[in-house]
Design a protein around this motif. Structure first.
Motif, PDB file in Angstrom:
ATOM      1  N   GLY A 113       0.808  -1.222   0.000  1.00  0.00           N
ATOM      2  CA  GLY A 113       0.000   0.000   0.000  1.00  0.00           C
ATOM      3  C   GLY A 113       0.838   1.268   0.000  1.00  0.00           C
ATOM      4  O   GLY A 113       0.525   2.225  -0.719  1.00  0.00           O
ATOM      5  N   LEU A 114       1.913   1.281   0.790  1.00  0.00           N
ATOM      6  CA  LEU A 114       2.735   2.491   0.864  1.00  0.00           C
ATOM      7  C   LEU A 114       3.466   2.758  -0.453  1.00  0.00           C
ATOM      8  O   LEU A 114       3.569   3.908  -0.888  1.00  0.00           O
ATOM      9  CB  LEU A 114       3.738   2.387   2.017  1.00  0.00           C
ATOM     10  N   ILE A 115       3.981   1.699  -1.090  1.00  0.00           N
ATOM     11  CA  ILE A 115       4.638   1.894  -2.388  1.00  0.00           C
ATOM     12  C   ILE A 115       3.631   2.328  -3.451  1.00  0.00           C
ATOM     13  O   ILE A 115       3.911   3.219  -4.270  1.00  0.00           O
ATOM     14  CB  ILE A 115       5.373   0.611  -2.836  1.00  0.00           C
ATOM     15  N   LEU A 116       2.430   1.730  -3.444  1.00  0.00           N
ATOM     16  CA  LEU A 116       1.389   2.134  -4.388  1.00  0.00           C
ATOM     17  C   LEU A 116       1.025   3.596  -4.184  1.00  0.00           C
ATOM     18  O   LEU A 116       0.877   4.366  -5.154  1.00  0.00           O
ATOM     19  CB  LEU A 116       0.156   1.250  -4.202  1.00  0.00           C
ATOM     20  N   PHE A 117       0.907   4.017  -2.924  1.00  0.00           N
ATOM     21  CA  PHE A 117       0.603   5.410  -2.611  1.00  0.00           C
ATOM     22  C   PHE A 117       1.702   6.333  -3.129  1.00  0.00           C
ATOM     23  O   PHE A 117       1.431   7.397  -3.701  1.00  0.00           O
ATOM     24  CB  PHE A 117       0.430   5.569  -1.104  1.00  0.00           C
ATOM     25  N   CYS A 118       2.959   5.920  -2.958  1.00  0.00           N
ATOM     26  CA  CYS A 118       4.091   6.701  -3.475  1.00  0.00           C
ATOM     27  C   CYS A 118       4.019   6.835  -4.995  1.00  0.00           C
ATOM     28  O   CYS A 118       4.281   7.908  -5.559  1.00  0.00           O
ATOM     29  CB  CYS A 118       5.416   6.041  -3.092  1.00  0.00           C
ATOM     30  N   CYS A 119       3.674   5.726  -5.664  1.00  0.00           N
ATOM     31  CA  CYS A 119       3.583   5.737  -7.123  1.00  0.00           C
ATOM     32  C   CYS A 119       2.475   6.670  -7.603  1.00  0.00           C
ATOM     33  O   CYS A 119       2.628   7.382  -8.608  1.00  0.00           O
ATOM     34  CB  CYS A 119       3.344   4.326  -7.644  1.00  0.00           C
ATOM     35  N   GLY A 230       6.240  -7.040   0.750  1.00  0.00           N
ATOM     36  CA  GLY A 230       5.339  -6.195  -0.027  1.00  0.00           C
ATOM     37  C   GLY A 230       6.032  -4.962  -0.576  1.00  0.00           C
ATOM     38  O   GLY A 230       5.811  -4.557  -1.727  1.00  0.00           O
ATOM     39  N   TRP A 231       6.881  -4.362   0.225  1.00  0.00           N
ATOM     40  CA  TRP A 231       7.621  -3.142  -0.150  1.00  0.00           C
ATOM     41  C   TRP A 231       8.516  -3.397  -1.359  1.00  0.00           C
ATOM     42  O   TRP A 231       8.493  -2.646  -2.339  1.00  0.00           O
ATOM     43  CB  TRP A 231       8.440  -2.702   1.060  1.00  0.00           C
ATOM     44  N   ASN A 232       9.318  -4.474  -1.298  1.00  0.00           N
ATOM     45  CA  ASN A 232      10.248  -4.774  -2.395  1.00  0.00           C
ATOM     46  C   ASN A 232       9.523  -5.266  -3.637  1.00  0.00           C
ATOM     47  O   ASN A 232       9.846  -4.866  -4.764  1.00  0.00           O
ATOM     48  CB  ASN A 232      11.270  -5.825  -1.952  1.00  0.00           C
ATOM     49  N   GLU A 274      13.082   4.823  -3.216  1.00  0.00           N
ATOM     50  CA  GLU A 274      13.533   4.816  -1.821  1.00  0.00           C
ATOM     51  C   GLU A 274      14.506   5.957  -1.530  1.00  0.00           C
ATOM     52  O   GLU A 274      14.769   6.268  -0.370  1.00  0.00           O
ATOM     53  CB  GLU A 274      14.210   3.483  -1.481  1.00  0.00           C
ATOM     54  N   GLY A 275      15.052   6.572  -2.574  1.00  0.00           N
ATOM     55  CA  GLY A 275      15.967   7.695  -2.389  1.00  0.00           C
ATOM     56  C   GLY A 275      15.316   9.034  -2.613  1.00  0.00           C
ATOM     57  O   GLY A 275      16.006  10.059  -2.722  1.00  0.00           O
ATOM     58  N   GLY A 276      13.961   9.070  -2.662  1.00  0.00           N
ATOM     59  CA  GLY A 276      13.254  10.308  -2.964  1.00  0.00           C
ATOM     60  C   GLY A 276      12.532  10.912  -1.780  1.00  0.00           C
ATOM     61  O   GLY A 276      12.299  10.259  -0.761  1.00  0.00           O
ATOM     62  N   LEU A 277      12.138  12.157  -1.943  1.00  0.00           N
ATOM     63  CA  LEU A 277      11.480  12.908  -0.870  1.00  0.00           C
ATOM     64  C   LEU A 277      10.063  12.405  -0.607  1.00  0.00           C
ATOM     65  O   LEU A 277       9.558  12.526   0.514  1.00  0.00           O
ATOM     66  CB  LEU A 277      11.452  14.397  -1.241  1.00  0.00           C
ATOM     67  N   ILE A 278       9.414  11.848  -1.622  1.00  0.00           N
ATOM     68  CA  ILE A 278       8.057  11.313  -1.429  1.00  0.00           C
ATOM     69  C   ILE A 278       8.069  10.208  -0.368  1.00  0.00           C
ATOM     70  O   ILE A 278       7.239  10.188   0.547  1.00  0.00           O
ATOM     71  CB  ILE A 278       7.479  10.780  -2.757  1.00  0.00           C
ATOM     72  N   ALA A 286       4.191   7.150   8.531  1.00  0.00           N
ATOM     73  CA  ALA A 286       3.954   5.766   8.954  1.00  0.00           C
ATOM     74  C   ALA A 286       4.572   5.497  10.321  1.00  0.00           C
ATOM     75  O   ALA A 286       3.957   4.838  11.172  1.00  0.00           O
ATOM     76  CB  ALA A 286       4.522   4.805   7.913  1.00  0.00           C
ATOM     77  N   VAL A 287       5.774   6.015  10.562  1.00  0.00           N
ATOM     78  CA  VAL A 287       6.427   5.859  11.868  1.00  0.00           C
ATOM     79  C   VAL A 287       5.586   6.509  12.962  1.00  0.00           C
ATOM     80  O   VAL A 287       5.374   5.927  14.032  1.00  0.00           O
ATOM     81  CB  VAL A 287       7.846   6.477  11.844  1.00  0.00           C
TER      82      VAL A 287
END
Length: 339
Positions: A113-119, A230-232, A274-278, A286-287
């Motif tokens: 979900g978090l990667i999809l949200f980033c995309c 899920g993240w990878n 993973e290296g971006g500001l988003i 999330a933390v």
């Protein structure tokens, strides 16, 4: 200050006679490298009997190395628990219980979900777009291979960074120092990855904090393993470089990165999203939610909880964790916290 400390007390805890936390971790790390080396040498010896007959792909080499680390981390972790703490393998956090599938799929859903949200954010920011490639049997096979790869990597890295190493440090120096130190080590482990930047280091460290919190909130490694998977996998699915590794397998989607002044800052350039500001913003949010949210992820039995109504005599002096009005202290009965 140190004049009354004997040589024995440098190594052992006077009250229990057990090896101190730092020495236990050092022994664990040394044994990991030793066992990893044995597995690697044994495999190389077997492969030497088949010269020029095996075509070893880059993805196989990744699976091979991560499999060694998985076996080494688990085996040495079980050995260290039995030798130094007299605890059973279930303490490592991979025991099968009723909550196991729930915790695993919770972590998996969060990672996807978090990667999809980033995309989605990257798409509307004009940094990412995709073209759909014709779905073929080869693409589906590659995705199955990617799931297997991600699963091995997830177990390997979580056992290495949130297994015995993290848990022993937790009992020795407490929650916040453990989260900080282990996350720095987790980020530093990616130093050789292609295209890594200071922002990528910070994001990996924040991801380490989040994974540590998932372990703390569930008392098990299943949620962190699920999240890592899920993240990878989501990044591979959407054709995004994973921590600097691009084109691990083929995907039904082909990523197009649009070049505009903010693109590299937002989506990380060569290192990947993973290296971006988003990712920075989303991981920090999330933390905050996992650390402070009173809902969703129950605290498991390895935490001792004292409600706000408990008397002063019942409560310990120092708290490891406070969520709302609930106070928690990390313990593994019958052992006391030590260092």
């Amino acid at each position: 200050m140190f004049s009354n400390i004997t040589w024995r007390e440098i190594w052992l805890i006077p009250e229990t006679g057990r090896l101190r936390c730092g020495w236990r971790i050092a022994a664990f790390v040394l044994m990991i490298f030793f066992f990893y080396g044995l597995l690697s040498d044994f495999t190389n010896l077997l492969l030497s009997f088949f010269p020029n007959k095996l075509s070893i792909s880059p993805i196989f080499r990744i699976v091979q190395a991560q499999s060694y680390m998985l076996v080494a981390s688990f085996a040495v972790g079980v050995w260290a628990l039995r030798t130094f703490e007299s605890l059973t393998p279930r303490t490592l956090g991979l025991n099968l219980e009723k909550k196991t599938s729930q915790q695993f799929f919770l972590g998996l859903s969060l990672g996807l979900g978090l990667i999809l949200f980033c995309c989605i954010i990257a798409f509307f920011a004009g940094s990412f777009s995709w073209t759909l490639i014709a779905i073929s049997q080869n693409n589906l096979y590659s995705l199955l291979l990617a799931i297997g790869l991600c699963l091995v990597v997830s177990f390997s890295e979580e056992l290495s960074f949130r297994g015995y190493f993290f848990q022993t440090m937790l009992r020795g120096i407490g929650v916040l120092p453990t989260l900080l130190f282990s996350s720095i080590i987790f980020a530093a482990a990616h130093a050789d990855n292609s295209g890594i930047t200071l922002l990528a280091y910070a994001n990996l460290g924040t991801a380490g904090v989040f994974l540590g919190l998932l372990y703390l909130r569930t008392g098990s490694l299943w949620a962190p393993v699920g999240f890592h998977l899920g993240w990878n996998f989501a990044q591979i699915l959407f054709d995004i470089p994973v921590s600097g590794a691009s084109k691990i397998t083929t995907s039904p989607f082909s990523l197009i990165i649009h070049d505009h002044p903010w693109s590299t800052l937002l989506v990380g350039g060569e290192f990947g999203i993973e290296g971006g500001l988003i990712i920075t913003v989303i991981l920090l949010a999330a933390v905050a939610v996992v650390a402070r949210g009173p809902w969703g992820i129950p605290l498991d039995s390895q935490w001792w909880s004292w409600p706000d109504t408990a008397t002063k005599a019942e409560k310990p002096v120092a708290w490891d964790f406070i969520i709302g009005k609930s106070h928690f202290q990390w313990k593994l009965p019958p052992h006391r916290n030590d260092n």
